[in-house]
Write an enzyme that holds these catalytic residues in place. Sequence first.
Site, PDB file in Angstrom:
ATOM      1  N   CYS A 158       0.796  -1.235   0.000  1.00  0.00           N
ATOM      2  CA  CYS A 158       0.000   0.000   0.000  1.00  0.00           C
ATOM      3  C   CYS A 158       0.825   1.280   0.000  1.00  0.00           C
ATOM      4  O   CYS A 158       0.264   2.377  -0.028  1.00  0.00           O
ATOM      5  CB  CYS A 158      -0.956  -0.003   1.185  1.00  0.00           C
ATOM      6  SG  CYS A 158      -1.923  -1.513   1.297  1.00  0.00           S
ATOM      7  N   HIS A 295      -4.184   7.942   5.442  1.00  0.00           N
ATOM      8  CA  HIS A 295      -4.310   6.607   4.848  1.00  0.00           C
ATOM      9  C   HIS A 295      -5.742   6.115   5.039  1.00  0.00           C
ATOM     10  O   HIS A 295      -6.323   5.550   4.125  1.00  0.00           O
ATOM     11  CB  HIS A 295      -3.299   5.669   5.507  1.00  0.00           C
ATOM     12  CG  HIS A 295      -3.098   4.392   4.775  1.00  0.00           C
ATOM     13  ND1 HIS A 295      -2.795   4.327   3.423  1.00  0.00           N
ATOM     14  CD2 HIS A 295      -3.145   3.097   5.201  1.00  0.00           C
ATOM     15  CE1 HIS A 295      -2.668   3.070   3.055  1.00  0.00           C
ATOM     16  NE2 HIS A 295      -2.882   2.305   4.116  1.00  0.00           N
ATOM     17  N   GLU A 306      -3.334   5.778  13.473  1.00  0.00           N
ATOM     18  CA  GLU A 306      -3.004   6.914  12.610  1.00  0.00           C
ATOM     19  C   GLU A 306      -3.498   8.226  13.208  1.00  0.00           C
ATOM     20  O   GLU A 306      -2.795   9.243  13.159  1.00  0.00           O
ATOM     21  CB  GLU A 306      -3.591   6.719  11.214  1.00  0.00           C
ATOM     22  CG  GLU A 306      -3.216   7.844  10.261  1.00  0.00           C
ATOM     23  CD  GLU A 306      -3.716   7.623   8.841  1.00  0.00           C
ATOM     24  OE1 GLU A 306      -3.251   8.363   7.942  1.00  0.00           O
ATOM     25  OE2 GLU A 306      -4.565   6.737   8.622  1.00  0.00           O
ATOM     26  N   LYS A 324     -10.133   7.300   0.376  1.00  0.00           N
ATOM     27  CA  LYS A 324     -10.557   5.899   0.277  1.00  0.00           C
ATOM     28  C   LYS A 324     -12.052   5.746   0.505  1.00  0.00           C
ATOM     29  O   LYS A 324     -12.641   4.722   0.122  1.00  0.00           O
ATOM     30  CB  LYS A 324      -9.769   5.037   1.265  1.00  0.00           C
ATOM     31  CG  LYS A 324      -8.307   4.875   0.889  1.00  0.00           C
ATOM     32  CD  LYS A 324      -7.562   3.988   1.873  1.00  0.00           C
ATOM     33  CE  LYS A 324      -6.101   3.826   1.491  1.00  0.00           C
ATOM     34  NZ  LYS A 324      -5.334   5.090   1.618  1.00  0.00           N
ATOM     35  N   HIS A 329      -9.833   1.150  -1.193  1.00  0.00           N
ATOM     36  CA  HIS A 329      -8.388   1.054  -0.974  1.00  0.00           C
ATOM     37  C   HIS A 329      -7.755   0.479  -2.240  1.00  0.00           C
ATOM     38  O   HIS A 329      -7.900  -0.712  -2.530  1.00  0.00           O
ATOM     39  CB  HIS A 329      -8.116   0.150   0.227  1.00  0.00           C
ATOM     40  CG  HIS A 329      -6.702   0.186   0.708  1.00  0.00           C
ATOM     41  ND1 HIS A 329      -5.669   0.715  -0.051  1.00  0.00           N
ATOM     42  CD2 HIS A 329      -6.131  -0.248   1.868  1.00  0.00           C
ATOM     43  CE1 HIS A 329      -4.534   0.607   0.622  1.00  0.00           C
ATOM     44  NE2 HIS A 329      -4.792   0.031   1.782  1.00  0.00           N
ATOM     45  N   PHE A 389       1.501  -3.190   4.730  1.00  0.00           N
ATOM     46  CA  PHE A 389       1.957  -4.455   5.299  1.00  0.00           C
ATOM     47  C   PHE A 389       3.472  -4.531   5.165  1.00  0.00           C
ATOM     48  O   PHE A 389       4.050  -4.091   4.175  1.00  0.00           O
ATOM     49  CB  PHE A 389       1.334  -5.625   4.545  1.00  0.00           C
ATOM     50  CG  PHE A 389      -0.072  -5.962   4.968  1.00  0.00           C
ATOM     51  CD1 PHE A 389      -0.736  -5.226   5.937  1.00  0.00           C
ATOM     52  CD2 PHE A 389      -0.742  -7.022   4.392  1.00  0.00           C
ATOM     53  CE1 PHE A 389      -2.025  -5.532   6.327  1.00  0.00           C
ATOM     54  CE2 PHE A 389      -2.042  -7.353   4.768  1.00  0.00           C
ATOM     55  CZ  PHE A 389      -2.685  -6.610   5.732  1.00  0.00           C
TER      56      PHE A 389
END
Length: 401
Positions: A158, A295, A306, A324, A329, A389
């Site tokens: 991502c 994000h 976050e 998003k 996403h 990730f």
Amino acid sequence: MVSGGGVVSALGNAWPDILAKLRLYKNCVRRMDAWDKYEKMNTRLAAPIDAALPEYPRKKIRGMGRVALLSLTATNNALHMAGLVDSPLLRNGRCGVAYGSSLGSVPPLMDFYGMLVHGDLKDMNATTYIKAMPHTCATNLEVFYGLTGRMIPTNTACTSGSMAIGYAYETIGHGLQDIMLAGGAEELSAADAAVFDTLFATSTKNEAPASTPAAYDKNRDGLVIGEGAGTLILEEYTHALARGAQVYAEVVGFGTNTDGTHVTHPNPETMGGALRLALEDARLPPQAIGYINTHGTATGTGDIAESHITRNIFRRPLPVSTLKSYLGHTLGACGAIEAWLTIQMMNEGWFAPNLNLQEVDPQCAELDYLTGEGRAIETEYVMSNNFAFGGINTSLIFKRL
């Protein structure tokens, strides 16, 4: 300097069309009936691109699966904006590419591994691997445009798109290239949804697609997968001026680091460290940032972590929202798509709100979560953050010119 940008997304490709759709305050999420065959997968939601992609000369796209075609379309749009289509500047060795995705194209991957399952090569041909390989986007862009400069594949899930922009910025800053094509792409696949579904991180509001994802909301239930591509044309300032290019923004800060603790659980300390690195690189105090594109995946732990690292660094209820909630996403593409749209919103002086945010989760930190009809904000600096990730964190800062 950012001398051009292009996206391919469920919201559209051209900024005027995207802006008009953002102002409708509706998302592009829908129920994927074709996914009903995956009985053990809980989500049926995604944000696909319905529009057909442009046609290209067949000989030049033989090694491209959908993910590479998405990257090509976004890059072509960006090069047109930058006035660089067919320019010899692309082929003089001073133009490179930084590009990434989470995976190569999925159908060729299935053909490739089908040999191991079925014991024959009937579905494989000379381009199967080219379409499936992790760096298929970067390679195909290099060949399509005849680039002979540096290649930086950024297959970091991502953060693929944001990492590409950051590394391209550093490459130009060190005088190694004059122009960089930078971005990320991702094609839609049920397999991507399954990755998050196994972690109980996908939204299962399958019969109410307009209501999700709902980042930072008390009743959020997970993310929704999307697809698309985004490309920024980064160019050395004097080089852009010398050819009379229009400049849309300046990249002034980039920060990246890794968590070093867990592959999928966020580490607030190192996440915040990436934001601090970007501020240090830009030589800016936190007070200079007027808006953050977060994000904002609408996952339980992600949103909380976050929001708190943002509040801890900026020490005030800074205006924030996540795109998003409109696009889903888009994984390897999100960092580039969101960066370009954040630049466009900065230049527009209007920032889109968080959709589906009815009641802020009390576990999230106190921030100015944009809702309603968005917000008119005049600011010289904006930030766009992404986390992936592998514990990979990125932060980009753009300056309005």
